[in-house]
Scaffold this motif. Structure first.
Motif, PDB file in Angstrom:
ATOM      1  N   ASP A  70     -87.272 109.860  43.385  1.00  7.46           N
ATOM      2  CA  ASP A  70     -86.621 108.557  43.450  1.00  7.46           C
ATOM      3  C   ASP A  70     -85.446 108.571  42.480  1.00  7.46           C
ATOM      4  O   ASP A  70     -85.299 109.505  41.671  1.00  7.46           O
ATOM      5  N   VAL A 100     -81.094 103.661  52.756  1.00  9.60           N
ATOM      6  CA  VAL A 100     -81.721 102.815  51.735  1.00  9.60           C
ATOM      7  C   VAL A 100     -80.867 102.778  50.474  1.00  9.60           C
ATOM      8  O   VAL A 100     -80.611 101.717  49.906  1.00  9.60           O
ATOM      9  N   GLU A 106     -88.240  99.644  47.546  1.00  5.48           N
ATOM     10  CA  GLU A 106     -88.150  99.241  48.959  1.00  5.48           C
ATOM     11  C   GLU A 106     -89.339  99.781  49.757  1.00  5.48           C
ATOM     12  O   GLU A 106     -89.344  99.708  50.986  1.00  5.48           O
ATOM     13  N   THR A 162     -84.878 102.975  43.210  1.00  4.62           N
ATOM     14  CA  THR A 162     -84.306 102.357  44.418  1.00  4.62           C
ATOM     15  C   THR A 162     -85.199 102.532  45.638  1.00  4.62           C
ATOM     16  O   THR A 162     -85.438 101.567  46.387  1.00  4.62           O
ATOM     17  N   HIS A 180     -77.639 100.806  51.133  1.00  8.36           N
ATOM     18  CA  HIS A 180     -77.935  99.381  51.296  1.00  8.36           C
ATOM     19  C   HIS A 180     -78.188  98.718  49.943  1.00  8.36           C
ATOM     20  O   HIS A 180     -77.696  97.620  49.671  1.00  8.36           O
ATOM     21  N   CYS A 181     -78.940  99.393  49.086  1.00 10.70           N
ATOM     22  CA  CYS A 181     -79.313  98.804  47.798  1.00 10.70           C
ATOM     23  C   CYS A 181     -78.159  98.796  46.798  1.00 10.70           C
ATOM     24  O   CYS A 181     -78.109  97.940  45.921  1.00 10.70           O
ATOM     25  N   THR A 182     -77.235  99.747  46.940  1.00 11.28           N
ATOM     26  CA  THR A 182     -76.100  99.800  46.008  1.00 11.28           C
ATOM     27  C   THR A 182     -74.877  99.074  46.552  1.00 11.28           C
ATOM     28  O   THR A 182     -73.914  98.844  45.815  1.00 11.28           O
TER      29      THR A 182
END
Length: 226
Positions: A38, A97, A47, A43, A100-102
């Motif tokens: 990870d 992922v 999720e 991150t 999207h998260c950053t």
């Protein structure tokens, strides 16, 4: 794509005898080492995505689209994950992922570069992924037929090298199939084995994080991932 529907249980001393009593067939015993990856700010796992390398092969467990109804016992005690084993697809899912998260945009050239050498682990560095958990498991596996010819149910008995034992009842279904049927088959197997309990049992990762990565564990609890 396969979805893994699973319920964990506490391994009592007589569990192997109980498995024999219900005509479960032992299909093997083996060791394997897992390494989980990870970012340093968690991150992926925040999720509920779990990237691991098991004995050199990459796997990604992703939350299945179907969500459980906590009011129903059979569903509340199970977890549902899609399991991706193709490395190219794993990279695509992980990048989605992370981006999207950053809030970053997709970069096709970056993806092509990561796919240039499938055996090269530099993509981990490119995405700033590090190993946060590593342990070895001794697993004894059983298989049994469901009542009414509904399919096979797998039972795994796991002993982790950090001193934790846990059992798993598992049914594989295709994505989009009826999860409730799989959960009912798991519930019937649990009843045959005399398993009680009204709450989920901790898995190996839960216990590992609680013992060795308490900050990570606390964040996942607060996000209701664990």
């Amino acid at each position: 794509m396969a979805v893994e529907v699973e319920r964990k249980f506490v391994c009592e001393a007589d569990i192997q005898e109980k498995l024999k009593d219900i005509r479960a067939e032992c299909i093997g015993q083996y060791h394997f080492k897992d390494q989980y990856y990870d970012s340093t700010d968690f991150t992926l796992t925040m999720e509920d995505f779990w990237l691991r390398r098991r004995e050199g092969s990459w796997e990604l467990k992703c939350p299945a689209a179907s969500r459980t109804n906590p009011e129903k016992k059979a569903e509340a005690l199970c977890t549902n994950y899609r399991e991706v084993t193709d490395l190219h697809q794993i990279k695509i899912e992980v990048m989605k992922v992370m981006k999207h998260c950053t809030g970053a945009s997709e970069d096709s050239s970056e993806r092509e570069q990561m796919d240039a050498n499938p055996e090269d682990d530099s993509w981990l560095q490119d995405l700033k992924l590090v190993c946060f958990a590593e342990y070895t498991t001794l697993r004894c596996s059983y298989m049994l037929e469901s009542d009414g010819g509904e399919g096979r149910v797998r039972v795994d008995l796991d002993q982790a090298d950090f001193g934790y034992c846990v059992g798993e009842i598992e049914v594989l279904v295709s994505e989009g199939d009826d999860m409730q049927s799989a959960q009912q088959r798991i519930q019937k197997t649990a009843e045959k084995l005399g398993l009680g309990g009204e709450k989920k049992i901790q898995g190996k990762m839960d216990v590992y994080l609680q013992r060795y990565r308490p900050e990570h564990y606390a964040k996942l609890l607060s996000a209701h991932v664990l």
